[in-house]
Design an enzyme around this catalytic site. Structure first.
Site, PDB file in Angstrom:
ATOM      1  N   HIS A   1     -21.615 -26.462   5.848  1.00 22.93           N
ATOM      2  CA  HIS A   1     -21.954 -27.898   5.936  1.00 22.93           C
ATOM      3  C   HIS A   1     -23.256 -28.284   6.330  1.00 22.93           C
ATOM      4  O   HIS A   1     -24.075 -29.212   6.056  1.00 22.93           O
ATOM      5  CB  HIS A   1     -20.873 -28.623   6.514  1.00 22.93           C
ATOM      6  CG  HIS A   1     -19.624 -28.577   6.546  1.00 22.93           C
ATOM      7  ND1 HIS A   1     -18.414 -27.941   7.345  1.00 22.93           N
ATOM      8  CD2 HIS A   1     -18.786 -28.922   5.313  1.00 22.93           C
ATOM      9  CE1 HIS A   1     -17.282 -28.117   6.670  1.00 22.93           C
ATOM     10  NE2 HIS A   1     -17.584 -28.607   5.339  1.00 22.93           N
TER      11      HIS A   1
ATOM     12  N   LYS B   1      -4.221 -35.419   5.280  1.00 22.33           N
ATOM     13  CA  LYS B   1      -4.604 -34.284   5.640  1.00 22.33           C
ATOM     14  C   LYS B   1      -4.217 -33.604   7.037  1.00 22.33           C
ATOM     15  O   LYS B   1      -4.609 -34.501   7.906  1.00 22.33           O
ATOM     16  CB  LYS B   1      -5.980 -34.054   5.394  1.00 22.33           C
ATOM     17  CG  LYS B   1      -6.217 -33.637   3.908  1.00 22.33           C
ATOM     18  CD  LYS B   1      -7.581 -32.844   3.669  1.00 22.33           C
ATOM     19  CE  LYS B   1      -7.972 -32.493   2.422  1.00 22.33           C
ATOM     20  NZ  LYS B   1      -9.158 -32.002   2.400  1.00 22.33           N
TER      21      LYS B   1
ATOM     22  N   ARG C   1     -19.992 -24.914  -3.737  1.00 21.54           N
ATOM     23  CA  ARG C   1     -19.901 -23.188  -3.449  1.00 21.54           C
ATOM     24  C   ARG C   1     -19.521 -22.386  -4.641  1.00 21.54           C
ATOM     25  O   ARG C   1     -20.199 -21.219  -4.647  1.00 21.54           O
ATOM     26  CB  ARG C   1     -18.917 -22.748  -2.429  1.00 21.54           C
ATOM     27  CG  ARG C   1     -19.275 -23.389  -1.180  1.00 21.54           C
ATOM     28  CD  ARG C   1     -18.176 -23.051  -0.017  1.00 21.54           C
ATOM     29  NE  ARG C   1     -17.177 -24.451  -0.393  1.00 21.54           N
ATOM     30  CZ  ARG C   1     -16.113 -24.675   0.224  1.00 21.54           C
ATOM     31  NH1 ARG C   1     -15.694 -24.053   1.539  1.00 21.54           N
ATOM     32  NH2 ARG C   1     -15.367 -25.678  -0.168  1.00 21.54           N
TER      33      ARG C   1
ATOM     34  N   SER D   1     -14.065 -24.227   6.207  1.00 19.77           N
ATOM     35  CA  SER D   1     -13.357 -24.563   7.531  1.00 19.77           C
ATOM     36  C   SER D   1     -12.048 -23.738   7.605  1.00 19.77           C
ATOM     37  O   SER D   1     -11.710 -23.367   8.763  1.00 19.77           O
ATOM     38  CB  SER D   1     -13.300 -26.046   7.511  1.00 19.77           C
ATOM     39  OG  SER D   1     -14.405 -26.869   7.424  1.00 19.77           O
TER      40      SER D   1
END
Ligand code: ADP
Length: 162
Positions: free
Chosen positions: A18, A42, A93, A131
């Site tokens: 990030h 979430k 990514r 993460s």
């Protein structure tokens, strides 16, 4: 001309992947706002205030002067609409990210046709960093220092007692 880049995400927690996107964006745009999505749907390890603090400390480590952090509960388009000459940035990514980000971008465009997203591809050394993986790694005492800023490493080790 767009001058402000809004970088929304969960950042649970922020990683060097990030940060690499933030650092590069800070050289392209006049101003970068990192937007911590305050989403109740979430499940997060860190709450929004901790995420904000960890991002601010990480930005300070890199001495990025044109980057700020905010918490926002709502649609990204509404936040972007309220900022003059702003657009959204996201990181890519792999093709999995691409498929997800493409749908998201199309939906946002449908909601507001002036919405623009700029995609920055990941630095190769962070292409596999997420993460979620970092949290798995630290849980089983793996070494995370290469992948997260110092403040995050400390916070994760505090949570998992390693
Ligand atoms: P979200 O829940 O919005 O996907 P994330 O914090 O997982 O929130 O990711 C925010 C943005 O950062 C997304 O665009 C994601 O693809 C990107 N991102 C996440 N990890 C990396 C990385 N290692 N390199 C580049 N971009 C990344």
């Amino acid at each position: 001309m767009k001058q402000t880049a809004i970088y929304p995400g969960s950042f649970d927690p922020i990683t060097k992947g990030h940060l690499n996107i933030i650092e590069r964006a800070s050289k392209i745009f006049e101003r970068v706002v990192v937007l911590v999505a305050d989403s109740s749907s979430k499940k997060s390890l860190f709450d929004s205030k901790d995420k904000l603090r960890l991002i601010e400390e990480s930005i300070k480590e890199l001495n990025l002067k044109n980057v700020t952090v905010e918490i926002f509960a709502g649609l990204t388009i509404d936040f972007v609409k309220n900022h003059k000459n702003a657009l959204c940035i996201r990181g890519l990514r792999n093709t999995h990210d691409f498929d997800h980000e493409y749908s998201l971008e199309q939906m946002n465009k449908k909601l507001w046709n002036e919405f623009e997203t700029v995609f920055l591809t990941t630095a190769p050394e962070y292409a596999f960093v997420s993460s979620t993986l970092i949290k798995e790694l630290v849980k089983f005492k793996g070494n995370i220092d290469e992948f997260v800023p110092k403040a995050v490493s400390k916070a994760l080790k505090d949570v998992y007692g390693s």
